[in-house]
Design an enzyme around this catalytic site. Structure first.
Site, PDB file in Angstrom:
ATOM      1  N   ARG A  80      -6.817 -36.525   2.366  1.00 41.42           N
ATOM      2  CA  ARG A  80      -5.632 -35.838   2.898  1.00 41.42           C
ATOM      3  C   ARG A  80      -4.510 -36.828   3.184  1.00 41.42           C
ATOM      4  O   ARG A  80      -3.336 -36.541   2.950  1.00 41.42           O
ATOM      5  CB  ARG A  80      -5.987 -35.083   4.184  1.00 41.42           C
ATOM      6  CG  ARG A  80      -6.709 -33.773   3.903  1.00 41.42           C
ATOM      7  CD  ARG A  80      -7.464 -33.261   5.100  1.00 41.42           C
ATOM      8  NE  ARG A  80      -6.633 -33.042   6.256  1.00 41.42           N
ATOM      9  CZ  ARG A  80      -7.069 -33.074   7.515  1.00 41.42           C
ATOM     10  NH1 ARG A  80      -8.341 -33.328   7.769  1.00 41.42           N
ATOM     11  NH2 ARG A  80      -6.261 -32.855   8.504  1.00 41.42           N
ATOM     12  N   ARG A 132     -11.476 -34.626  16.190  1.00 38.42           N
ATOM     13  CA  ARG A 132     -10.690 -33.448  16.534  1.00 38.42           C
ATOM     14  C   ARG A 132     -11.560 -32.195  16.699  1.00 38.42           C
ATOM     15  O   ARG A 132     -12.432 -31.921  15.898  1.00 38.42           O
ATOM     16  CB  ARG A 132      -9.643 -33.208  15.437  1.00 38.42           C
ATOM     17  CG  ARG A 132      -8.794 -31.987  15.683  1.00 38.42           C
ATOM     18  CD  ARG A 132      -7.462 -32.077  15.000  1.00 38.42           C
ATOM     19  NE  ARG A 132      -7.534 -31.892  13.555  1.00 38.42           N
ATOM     20  CZ  ARG A 132      -6.450 -31.840  12.791  1.00 38.42           C
ATOM     21  NH1 ARG A 132      -5.249 -32.005  13.314  1.00 38.42           N
ATOM     22  NH2 ARG A 132      -6.570 -31.667  11.484  1.00 38.42           N
ATOM     23  N   LYS A 176       1.606 -32.403  14.737  1.00 34.83           N
ATOM     24  CA  LYS A 176       2.501 -31.267  14.452  1.00 34.83           C
ATOM     25  C   LYS A 176       2.008 -30.003  15.136  1.00 34.83           C
ATOM     26  O   LYS A 176       2.781 -29.296  15.768  1.00 34.83           O
ATOM     27  CB  LYS A 176       2.572 -31.007  12.941  1.00 34.83           C
ATOM     28  CG  LYS A 176       3.150 -32.127  12.121  1.00 34.83           C
ATOM     29  CD  LYS A 176       3.299 -31.709  10.655  1.00 34.83           C
ATOM     30  CE  LYS A 176       1.977 -31.371   9.974  1.00 34.83           C
ATOM     31  NZ  LYS A 176       1.092 -32.518   9.758  1.00 34.83           N
ATOM     32  N   ARG A 230     -12.971 -28.653  12.059  1.00 34.16           N
ATOM     33  CA  ARG A 230     -12.506 -28.088  10.802  1.00 34.16           C
ATOM     34  C   ARG A 230     -13.280 -28.660   9.627  1.00 34.16           C
ATOM     35  O   ARG A 230     -13.636 -29.823   9.621  1.00 34.16           O
ATOM     36  CB  ARG A 230     -11.011 -28.376  10.622  1.00 34.16           C
ATOM     37  CG  ARG A 230     -10.138 -27.324  11.261  1.00 34.16           C
ATOM     38  CD  ARG A 230      -8.692 -27.715  11.298  1.00 34.16           C
ATOM     39  NE  ARG A 230      -8.232 -28.399  10.105  1.00 34.16           N
ATOM     40  CZ  ARG A 230      -6.968 -28.808   9.942  1.00 34.16           C
ATOM     41  NH1 ARG A 230      -6.075 -28.586  10.891  1.00 34.16           N
ATOM     42  NH2 ARG A 230      -6.608 -29.445   8.849  1.00 34.16           N
ATOM     43  N   ARG A 253       5.557 -29.483   2.103  1.00 30.42           N
ATOM     44  CA  ARG A 253       4.671 -30.634   2.000  1.00 30.42           C
ATOM     45  C   ARG A 253       4.838 -31.317   0.645  1.00 30.42           C
ATOM     46  O   ARG A 253       4.045 -32.190   0.310  1.00 30.42           O
ATOM     47  CB  ARG A 253       3.233 -30.144   2.123  1.00 30.42           C
ATOM     48  CG  ARG A 253       2.441 -30.794   3.237  1.00 30.42           C
ATOM     49  CD  ARG A 253       1.115 -30.058   3.288  1.00 30.42           C
ATOM     50  NE  ARG A 253       0.135 -30.725   4.081  1.00 30.42           N
ATOM     51  CZ  ARG A 253      -0.267 -30.290   5.271  1.00 30.42           C
ATOM     52  NH1 ARG A 253       0.287 -29.243   5.829  1.00 30.42           N
ATOM     53  NH2 ARG A 253      -1.221 -30.921   5.896  1.00 30.42           N
TER      54      ARG A 253
HETATM   55  P1  ADP Z   1      -3.195 -31.203   8.705  1.00 30.65           P
HETATM   56  O1  ADP Z   1      -1.710 -31.354   8.864  1.00 30.65           O
HETATM   57  O2  ADP Z   1      -3.934 -31.744   9.886  1.00 30.65           O
HETATM   58  O3  ADP Z   1      -3.728 -31.702   7.406  1.00 30.65           O
HETATM   59  P2  ADP Z   1      -2.942 -28.328   8.157  1.00 30.65           P
HETATM   60  O4  ADP Z   1      -3.636 -27.262   8.921  1.00 30.65           O
HETATM   61  O5  ADP Z   1      -1.468 -28.368   8.198  1.00 30.65           O
HETATM   62  O6  ADP Z   1      -3.562 -29.668   8.727  1.00 30.65           O
HETATM   63  O7  ADP Z   1      -3.388 -28.262   6.618  1.00 30.65           O
HETATM   64  C1  ADP Z   1      -4.729 -28.196   6.207  1.00 30.65           C
HETATM   65  C2  ADP Z   1      -4.825 -28.104   4.681  1.00 30.65           C
HETATM   66  O8  ADP Z   1      -4.191 -26.892   4.240  1.00 30.65           O
HETATM   67  C3  ADP Z   1      -4.120 -29.204   3.917  1.00 30.65           C
HETATM   68  O9  ADP Z   1      -4.913 -30.355   3.773  1.00 30.65           O
HETATM   69  C4  ADP Z   1      -3.838 -28.499   2.573  1.00 30.65           C
HETATM   70  O10 ADP Z   1      -4.994 -28.452   1.767  1.00 30.65           O
HETATM   71  C5  ADP Z   1      -3.528 -27.089   2.990  1.00 30.65           C
HETATM   72  N1  ADP Z   1      -2.061 -26.905   3.192  1.00 30.65           N
HETATM   73  C6  ADP Z   1      -1.440 -26.618   4.374  1.00 30.65           C
HETATM   74  N2  ADP Z   1      -0.098 -26.534   4.199  1.00 30.65           N
HETATM   75  C7  ADP Z   1       0.129 -26.774   2.879  1.00 30.65           C
HETATM   76  C8  ADP Z   1       1.295 -26.859   2.062  1.00 30.65           C
HETATM   77  N3  ADP Z   1       2.534 -26.667   2.578  1.00 30.65           N
HETATM   78  N4  ADP Z   1       1.143 -27.134   0.749  1.00 30.65           N
HETATM   79  C9  ADP Z   1      -0.066 -27.316   0.211  1.00 30.65           C
HETATM   80  N5  ADP Z   1      -1.199 -27.280   0.909  1.00 30.65           N
HETATM   81  C10 ADP Z   1      -1.126 -27.010   2.236  1.00 30.65           C
END
Ligand code: ADP
Ligand code: ZN
Length: 205
Positions: free
Chosen positions: A162, A122, A13, A151, A88
């Site tokens: 996750r 990554r 994404k 990260r 999400r």
């Molecule tokens: P990835 O898609 O690789 O897991 P992101 O940067 O999108 O990476 O998200 C990292 C973390 O941030 C998630 O594992 C979650 O803990 C938090 N997070 C991000 N977006 C949301 C969301 N819409 N709702 C709840 N938690 C979120």
């Protein structure tokens, strides 16, 4: 154009969003980036979010929805926007439906084996660029010169949690948007450019 990018962690994404934001000329709104920025700046939201992120858990809906709500009120979102990592969960999608109408939901579909391989190697940059240890051996970003980092939530045991959160809470969104006739699938197993071309052809329809 109002767009959502859906997909498991590691589906790509973020990489697609960086390319699409330039092509479509709409702001890239990433809740993950927003939380990481808050963590970096030591804000209250950042401290709160980090306690969930480091465990591989989703940040609770209430806080996440508030962040997106206020971001979407900014004038640059009037012409459209691209959401990456939001919604999400079903409650997040329902909250978004109350704010605005979405044009396209692109689901980036990637096999689990590919996802695991990507997330474990990554390398991330503060500018949003993403690299992989197997194909990139520099310590600096070739886009902005920034120092690359792994990260905190890209550790193996956190990755599995996750993916679990994705299965339980996020995957149901595929059916949610399918039933609204808004879901389009792009295969993401291949290269970034291959996936990007598929997304562009979906948006041309
Ligand atoms: P990835 O898609 O690789 O897991 P992101 O940067 O999108 O990476 O998200 C990292 C973390 O941030 C998630 O594992 C979650 O803990 C938090 N997070 C991000 N977006 C949301 C969301 N819409 N709702 C709840 N938690 C979120
Ligand atoms: Zn960079």
């Amino acid at each position: 154009m109002k767009l959502i990018l859906l997909g498991a962690p590691g589906a790509g994404k973020g990489s697609q969003a960086v390319k699409l934001t330039t092509t479509l000329n709409v702001p890239h709104i990433s809740t993950g980036d927003a939380f990481r920025m808050n963590i970096k700046n030591g804000t209250e939201i950042g401290i709160y979010a980090k306690s969930f992120m480091d465990k591989g858990l989703l940040v609770p809906d209430e806080v996440t929805i508030k962040i997106v709500e206020s971001r979407l009120q900014q004038p640059d979102c009037e012409k459209g926007f691209m959401l990456d990592g939001f919604p999400r969960s079903i409650p997040q999608a329902e909250a978004l439906d109350k704010i605005t109408d979405i044009d396209f939901v692109i689901n980036i579909d990637v096999d689990l084996a590919v996802i695991l391989k990507r997330l474990t190697g990554r390398l991330s940059c503060g500018c949003g660029a993403i690299f992989h240890k197997s194909t990139y051996s520099e310590s600096a970003c070739d886009k902005c010169g920034g120092t690359l980092f792994t990260r905190d939530d890209d550790k193996e045991e956190t990755i599995l949690k996750r993916l679990d959160a994705y299965k339980q809470t996020t995957e149901p969104l595929i059916d949610y948007y399918k039933s609204k006739g808004k879901l389009f699938n792009a295969r993401g197993n291949g290269s970034i450019d291959e996936c990007f071309e598929q997304i562009l052809s979906i948006l041309k329809k």
